[in-house]
Enzyme design. Structure first.
Site, PDB file in Angstrom:
ATOM      1  CG  ASP A  49      78.943  20.163  16.617  1.00 45.89           C
ATOM      2  OD1 ASP A  49      78.034  19.522  17.167  1.00 45.89           O
ATOM      3  OD2 ASP A  49      79.659  20.996  17.230  1.00 45.89           O
ATOM      4  CD  GLU A  50      75.183  22.812  17.945  1.00 46.16           C
ATOM      5  OE1 GLU A  50      73.989  22.437  17.935  1.00 46.16           O
ATOM      6  OE2 GLU A  50      75.763  23.163  18.992  1.00 46.16           O
TER       7      GLU A  50
ATOM      8  CD  GLN B 285      70.245  22.041  22.958  1.00 44.26           C
ATOM      9  OE1 GLN B 285      70.857  23.089  23.108  1.00 44.26           O
ATOM     10  NE2 GLN B 285      70.759  20.865  23.301  1.00 44.26           N
TER      11      GLN B 285
ATOM     12  CE  LYS C 294      76.703  20.217  20.600  1.00 41.94           C
ATOM     13  NZ  LYS C 294      77.861  20.673  19.839  1.00 41.94           N
ATOM     14  CB  THR C 295      82.383  19.715  22.729  1.00 39.93           C
ATOM     15  OG1 THR C 295      81.312  20.596  22.380  1.00 39.93           O
ATOM     16  CG2 THR C 295      83.675  20.239  22.128  1.00 39.93           C
TER      17      THR C 295
ATOM     18  NE  ARG D 174      71.126  26.724  26.763  1.00 45.28           N
ATOM     19  CZ  ARG D 174      71.788  25.683  26.292  1.00 45.28           C
ATOM     20  NH1 ARG D 174      73.084  25.776  26.082  1.00 45.28           N
ATOM     21  NH2 ARG D 174      71.178  24.549  26.030  1.00 45.28           N
TER      22      ARG D 174
END
Length: 762
Positions: free
Chosen positions: A234-235, A265, A43-44, A620
């Site tokens: 974002d997020e 998330q 996504k970044t 993770r």
């Protein structure tokens, strides 16, 4: 300046590095856009290239607003955009919500009656002001604790509840009455007035006042609506009500709002995050274009499919199926330990073996747990094997203030010449002995050639005045603790007595904030560790002195500076791990009432957030993932029998390896919980991803209410909330612990500790 041809060529180059959904998100032009970005889906990269592409297409960087949750994320993204488009990237309005809105507030401060150089109070400033107000109102600071009051006011501001609304809301007032804090509304109003008088805003005001600014001054809102042609968040799943309202207002004119996030998330409800923001985004923007980034570039297919099998059980979610083209990878190890200390040793040993066999570094490993208090057993085990580690999102267990406070008492009981311990505990909890008095003790001790303890024991003679009485009361308390050593009490008996009678434990227990609860749990974990030290067959000397010696070896100050050596195993809570990735991950403490937390079982909403937290933990891991749980662990100084977490049972067994679970152990252990778990974990190689039907669970009777089990006996029929109906086979009494062996229909025998188990006697 860059030439148009160069820009087109560079654009073509980076577009070729993207998959089809990523490319579609980058090239999307006008209108609302929601990017559902699965874990490890890049996504970044997409955000970076999307902003770069907008600039290359002629959008003025000054007209792009990009909001993140950390300054680090904003800085890294700006640097990456600059690499693509040059210095123009520096003109983007990019930063955290608080930093960007503070900038706007400074420009528009006069509208709200502030000057542009207003101060921003940090948490300590705010709590200090609240303490002053509480004193001025002559309120009991044991009831009106600054930390609790601060959190209540902060929560109200994040829900956009003003001081006036707070005072006039009957539901809020009823809550305050129940908490014996009827004056909280008046404190809130006075606090706001004093901040305004001081030309200051606290951290929450930066969002609260931006909402007020846009609500009360339409011309200002119009100005920024037309200033920002594109708004990106974002997020997005972590935004609260206040943050979402601001971004929705700012994008109302151009409707070019792009939100990026993953509902799977969303794990910060306790901080005010509202998952409904992302779940209902399409209702607020019916014409939204939704793009799903479902390819995971981080993890093996085994890890990705295992994560999918877990999160599929959540009813409230946006439909998404994450996949990967990565290798299959190894199965997920499941490590069963007899106790929490054994869990620490087994995990540390697994890290050591994996490191040696595959020539890995310490930094390739991470241990993730639900609460900070769990770090103790892993820290001790890693130290014994010479594996360096670092604590993220919290300090080393034995360096935490509440731990050092209790250890300070224990150290001084053993050695009254320990002046550092004396200075730490003399006014802890507060007993009216200030720094000036301690300084006077210090001077008197030096003048008389005596130690601090001799002066404190005879304070009436050496110190005099009003402070002599509390000093001698402290000395009497210490003398009573010394008698316990002389009577031969073991380390746990003394430590638990000190924790209670010194009122250290009560002070922590009375603090009902998230931080207060964490500190209370940490002290309980220390007591658990001392109890296990005493109960261990390997411990010959069970005295307090012996325990303190063992701890001093664990807290050796000669350890190298962590900042100078990054090759360390990472220990952290799962909440702190969000956004990070590690080659090898151990998710530990997978037991009922620990993970999921007992406090998160009251509603489906809470349980689903816990499941999302487990999903975050799984994702993770890049190449190797392991789970662990203990059959027993000390809680509140007593040995508690544990059941494997329901989340373990929800993972598709196709992806689990139970070799470690059975290695060197009786395959049919006495603990019923583990027996059933082993029986259901037959390892097999994965074939293809598949959906697993939900595990059958007992539905408690409508009139279920735990019975008094003090007279429970063999032959009684009972009902358990999870295991269903059964018959008591036998009773077992071990000191003050009463255990019942119950044969449940279709589940088998379970050994239950009656002080914890909730049974309805039929």
């Amino acid at each position: 300046m860059k030439k148009e041809g160069d820009r087109s060529k560079k654009t073509e180059n980076y577009l070729q590095t993207l998959n089809e959904p990523q490319r579609e998100a980058v090239l999307h032009g006008e209108g609302p856009l929601m990017i559902i970005a699965g874990a490890g889906s890049g996504k970044t990269r997409v955000l970076t290239f999307r902003i770069a592409h907008l600039i290359e297409k002629g959008v003025d960087p000054f007209r792009i607003l990009s909001l993140t949750f950390t300054n680090k994320a904003a800085g890294e993204m700006r640097q990456r955009i600059e690499n693509e488009v040059g210095y123009e990237a520096r003109n983007i309005w990019m930063g955290t919500f608080h930093s960007v809105f503070a900038k706007i507030l400074r420009i528009e401060a006069r509208h709200l009656g502030y000057t542009s150089d207003f101060s921003i109070y940090d948490t300590d400033d705010s709590k200090s002001l609240l303490r002053s107000i509480i004193r001025e109102f002559k309120l009991d600071d044991k009831v009106y604790k600054a930390n609790v009051v601060y959190n209540r006011i902060s929560g109200a501001k994040n829900r956009l509840v003003s001081a006036e609304d707070y005072a006039n809301n009957p539901v809020i007032q009823a809550d305050d009455d129940a908490a014996r804090m009827k004056e909280l509304g008046r404190i809130y109003k006075t606090y706001v007035g004093r901040c305004f008088q001081a030309n200051a805003m606290d951290f929450d005001d930066l969002l609260f006042n931006t909402n007020i600014l846009f609500r009360d001054f339409p011309d200002v809102l119009y100005k920024y609506q037309h200033k920002f042609q594109h708004v990106m968040v974002d997020e997005f799943q972590d935004t609260n009500v206040s943050q979402y309202l601001i971004t929705r207002k700012l994008s109302a004119a151009h409707r070019n709002i792009c939100v990026v996030g993953d509902d799977a998330q969303s794990i910060y409800a306790f901080r005010g995050a509202n998952i409904e923001n992302i779940l209902n985004f399409e209702k607020d923007f019916p014409d939204v274009k939704t793009i799903k980034l479902e390819q995971n570039y981080r993890s093996t297919s085994t890890i990705v499919n295992a994560a999918n099998s877990v999160i599929a059980r959540n009813k409230t979610q946006l439909e998404k199926k994450t996949f990967t083209a990565n290798e299959e990878g190894s199965l997920i190890d499941v490590i069963k330990a007899g106790s929490d200390n054994e869990e620490g040793r087994m995990v540390a040993t697994a890290i050591f073996e994996e490191k040696m066999q595959k020539s890995l570094k310490n930094e390739n490993f991470a241990i993730l747990y639900r609460t900070n208090a769990q770090s103790r057993s892993f820290e001790e085990a890693l130290r014994k094997l010479g594996l360096k580690y670092r604590i993220i999102g919290g300090m080393s267990f034995y360096q935490r203030k509440e731990i050092k406070d209790l250890l300070g008492y224990l150290r001084f009981i053993v050695n009254q010449k320990d002046e550092e311990a004396f200075k730490r505990i003399i006014n802890l909890p507060k007993r009216g002995i200030g720094d000036g008095t301690v300084a006077k003790i210090n001077v008197t001790a030096a003048d008389q050639g005596l130690g601090f303890w001799e002066i404190a024991s005879n304070a009436t003679y050496y110190i005099g005045g009003r402070t002599a009485a509390p000093i001698e009361q402290f000395a009497t308390l210490i003398k009573s603790y010394k008698l316990l050593i002389e009577e031969g009490k073991d380390a746990y008996e003394i430590a638990s007595h000190v924790a209670k009678t010194s009122k250290l434990l009560k002070e922590l227990y009375d603090d009902k904030t998230v931080e207060g609860l964490s500190r209370y749990e940490n002290v309980q974990e220390l007591l658990n560790g001392i109890k296990e030290f005493v109960d261990s067959e390997e411990t010959e000397d069970k005295s307090l002195s012996a325990f303190l010696q063992s701890v001093s070896l664990l807290t050796n100050a000669d350890e190298p500076d962590e900042d100078a050596d990054h090759d360390r195993v990472t220990l952290m809570t799962i909440h702190s791990a969000k956004g990070l990735e590690f080659r090898n991950v151990f998710v530990v403490g997978l037991e009922e009432d620990l993970f999921p937390s007992q406090m998160m079982l009251e509603s489906r909403q809470d349980l689903e957030e816990e499941r999302r937290l487990f999903y975050v933990a799984i994702t993770r891991a890049e190449q190797k993932l392991s789970f662990s749980y203990a059959e027993s662990r000390y809680q509140w100084g007593r040995l508690k029998m544990c059941e494997p977490s329901r989340f373990l049972l929800e993972v598709d067994k196709t992806y689990l390896n139970v070799t470690r679970l059975l290695a060197g152990m009786d395959p049919t252990p006495a603990s019923g919980g583990s027996t059933s778990f082993v029986r259901n974990l037959t390892p097999r190689r994965p074939t293809e991803p598949r959906n697993v039907p939900a595990a059958k669970a007992h539905a408690p009777s409508g009139d279920f209410k735990p019975s008094d089990t003090s007279h429970l006996k063999a032959g009684d029929k009972v009902e358990h909330m999870k295991f269903g109906f059964g018959t008591v086979v036998k009773m077992d009494v071990d000191g003050t612990d009463r255990k019942a062996v119950v044969r449940f229909d279709g589940v088998g025998e379970k050994t239950l500790l009656l002080s914890f188990a909730k049974l309805r006697i039929l």
